[in-house]
Design a protein around this motif. Structure first.
Motif, PDB file in Angstrom:
ATOM      1  N   ALA A 272       0.817  -1.213   0.000  1.00  0.00           N
ATOM      2  CA  ALA A 272       0.000   0.000   0.000  1.00  0.00           C
ATOM      3  C   ALA A 272       0.850   1.262   0.000  1.00  0.00           C
ATOM      4  CB  ALA A 272      -0.946  -0.011   1.197  1.00  0.00           C
TER       5      ALA A 272
ATOM      6  N   SER B 275       2.115   2.252  -3.648  1.00  0.00           N
ATOM      7  CA  SER B 275       1.209   2.440  -4.765  1.00  0.00           C
ATOM      8  C   SER B 275       0.164   3.499  -4.444  1.00  0.00           C
ATOM      9  CB  SER B 275       0.515   1.112  -5.105  1.00  0.00           C
ATOM     10  OG  SER B 275      -0.345   1.273  -6.209  1.00  0.00           O
TER      11      SER B 275
ATOM     12  N   ARG C 277      -4.663  -4.530  -3.932  1.00  0.00           N
ATOM     13  CA  ARG C 277      -4.928  -3.128  -4.231  1.00  0.00           C
ATOM     14  C   ARG C 277      -6.339  -2.902  -4.769  1.00  0.00           C
ATOM     15  NH1 ARG C 277      -1.302  -0.149  -8.693  1.00  0.00           N
ATOM     16  NH2 ARG C 277      -2.774  -1.291  -9.978  1.00  0.00           N
TER      17      ARG C 277
ATOM     18  N   TYR D   6       6.861   2.542  -8.836  1.00  0.00           N
ATOM     19  CA  TYR D   6       6.274   2.286  -7.521  1.00  0.00           C
ATOM     20  C   TYR D   6       7.332   2.632  -6.471  1.00  0.00           C
ATOM     21  CZ  TYR D   6       3.238  -0.314 -10.644  1.00  0.00           C
ATOM     22  OH  TYR D   6       2.401  -0.661 -11.691  1.00  0.00           O
TER      23      TYR D   6
END
Length: 538
Positions: free
Chosen positions: A2, A5, A329, A508
């Motif tokens: 988490a 991203s 996600r 990322y």
């Protein structure tokens, strides 16, 4: 994952789930609204029996989705039970009535996503809206094309595109016709797009003419290293007429699959453009230049014409993350920013950094010495999303600069490059100690732009290959400046150079890595470096 991203905020993205190709972009003059559809699986991070989502906008920047979880078109009839694939838009009803029309590939047999790229049973269907796009009804004559042209063993047959093509009318000796394309290829022959004459008084009547790209075999590369591989099968083919002064050229924009492996890894997809003129009794494009719409992960392009401007959308593929990460996600994919296409023209060119001008496959050199190529830039309206001016450097005396930036920002850079310049580098998403970063580097002597993602994070389960594409500067009485625009938005990175190069990818990085740093090696001078915060558009 988490913390590595973030959803983009000014790039177009579905409310949830999986999304891929932009579909049916267009403008409704009756309501003054732009329409944009997209391939969508709302309840999964994976591609599954694809449908169409739908959004509208008044300004091409701020979009309102019809629904957070219900598609505008879905696979709910016998002829499209396996998917509603990519298509196009037309701003009237099928017979000219006050309505909107979209065309799509209807799939009625389960797709087989394996080589040699045959996808199952594909045809052409349409849907209309009589209420400005609020509701859509499939036409009773569907499918209006049941299958590929008789006698052809195709590798694919999908992604319709429709529009007027005056140059094709002139070449055929007709007038006022519409022309349609379906993309694919022919086994044993090569990639093709299938040309149709469409009755402008009845859009359900498509008459097959012949394939385009007939002189190109499998995996041909008309632009050499400066262009893309046409592969085995074409997708999402559009035709465009562009002009600059007295020069007019036809441009075909397409995606290809089945080409040679790419340095970035993943599926060998190429987003190709070819430029030339229409020639022959059975008309085809005589290619004079070819290049790549994007050297990174942008694909499946769709265009429309509005007030004399050709606007392009593309899907920013996301294949660097594992299925487990994507499932956690809950969303996959977005679109690149809209781009404006034009015919770029240069007079007085005496050379490039290294290559002979005539050897640059993405350039056409006219008898006058004028050089033309496909120009592309982010839609100028994007400046209206700029927020605070984070940082500015003018006539930077040294070779280094650093500032902190927002997660959503844009960077404009102008550098005076010389024959003594070895590298111009812009590091983004940089941590305070510099160990985390993504580097965008121009190497003049190699004539290449590279995006090095190796140090974007420390995760071994995320693909971080380097993206790259050939790029050179032009010599006039002096060498042109390097003019670069970089867009950062969540995980998205888009790089544009001199209005004729683009590379889009994903990075990322940890949330705390927000630094922007500049450096060059060898003799160079920064004229401008500006960093702007970007505001949310959805």
């Amino acid at each position: 994952m988490a913390h590595l991203s973030r959803r983009p905020v000014y790039h177009f993205i579905a409310p949830r789930g999986w999304m891929n190709d932009p579909c049916a972009p267009g403008y409704d003059p009756l309501t003054g609204r732009f329409h944009l559809f997209y391939q969508w699986t709302p309840h999964s991070h994976r591609w599954e029996r694809i449908a169409w989502g739908h959004a509208t906008s008044k300004d091409l920047l701020h979009w309102a989705h019809d629904s957070q979880d219900m598609p505008a078109l879905k696979a709910d009839t016998e002829y499209d039970k396996e998917g509603v694939f990519t298509g196009c838009f037309w701003p009237t009803g099928p017979k000219g009535e006050d309505a909107l029309t979209v065309f799509y590939t209807n799939v009625w047999e389960a797709p087989h996503f394996t080589k040699p790229y045959t996808r199952g049973c594909e045809g052409l269907a349409l849907a209309t809206s009589a209420d400005g796009g609020k509701t859509w009804n499939k036409h009773p004559c569907n499918p209006i094309i049941a299958e590929e042209p008789e006698g052809l063993n195709v590798t694919g047959f999908r992604d319709p595109y429709l529009g007027p093509w005056p140059a094709m009318d002139r070449a055929r000796g007709t007038s006022g016709r519409l022309y349609g394309l379906n993309s694919g290829g022919i086994h044993g022959q090569g990639p093709r797009t299938f040309l149709y004459d469409v009755d402008p008084t009845d859009l359900t009547r498509w008459t097959y003419l012949y394939p385009l790209f007939r002189s190109h075999s499998a995996r041909s590369r008309p632009g050499g290293k400066w262009g893309g591989d046409l592969g085995l099968n074409l997708e999402c083919t559009n035709f465009v007429t562009l002009s600059a002064g007295d020069v007019e050229r036809e441009v075909i924009i397409t995606g290809s699959e089945g080409g040679a492996p790419r340095p970035r890894g993943g599926e060998p997809r190429y987003g190709v453009w070819v430029l030339g003129s229409l020639e022959g009794e059975e008309v085809d494009l005589d290619i004079s230049a070819a290049g790549m719409v994007d050297w990174g992960a942008l694909y499946a392009f769709n265009t429309f014409l509005h007030q004399g401007r050709r606007i392009l959308w593309g899907w920013l593929i996301e294949e660097d993350l594992s299925d487990g990460i994507l499932a956690e996600r809950g969303w996959t994919g977005c679109l690149g920013v809209p781009r404006e296409l034009f015919l770029a023209s240069y007079s007085g060119v005496t050379g490039t950094l290294k290559s002979k001008v005539a050897d640059v496959g993405s350039f056409e050199v006219l008898p006058s010495g004028e050089v033309v190529t496909l120009g592309m830039r982010p839609l100028p309206e994007l400046v209206h999303l700029r927020g605070s001016h984070i940082s500015q450097a003018i006539s930077l005396g040294g070779s280094h600069f650093r500032c902190e930036a927002a997660r959503a920002c844009t960077i404009d850079l102008v550098v005076e490059v010389t024959d003594g310049t070895e590298e111009v580098a812009l590091h983004v998403r940089q941590s305070a100690d510099g160990s985390t970063r993504t580097s965008i580097s121009f190497f003049p002597k190699e004539e290449v732009i590279k995006v090095c993602r190796e140090h974007s994070n420390d995760r071994a389960d995320i693909v971080k290959t380097t993206e790259e594409g050939p790029f050179t500067l032009l010599r006039f009485s002096e060498l042109e400046r390097l003019r670069m625009t970089v867009l950062l938005d969540g995980d998205v990175l888009e790089v544009f150079a001199n209005d004729r190069f683009a590379l889009s990818t994903r990075i990322y990085s940890p949330a705390e890595a927000t630094g922007v740093a500049y450096e060059h090696k060898g003799l160079a001078r920064v004229e401008h470096l500006d960093v702007w915060e970007m505001k949310a558009a959805q």
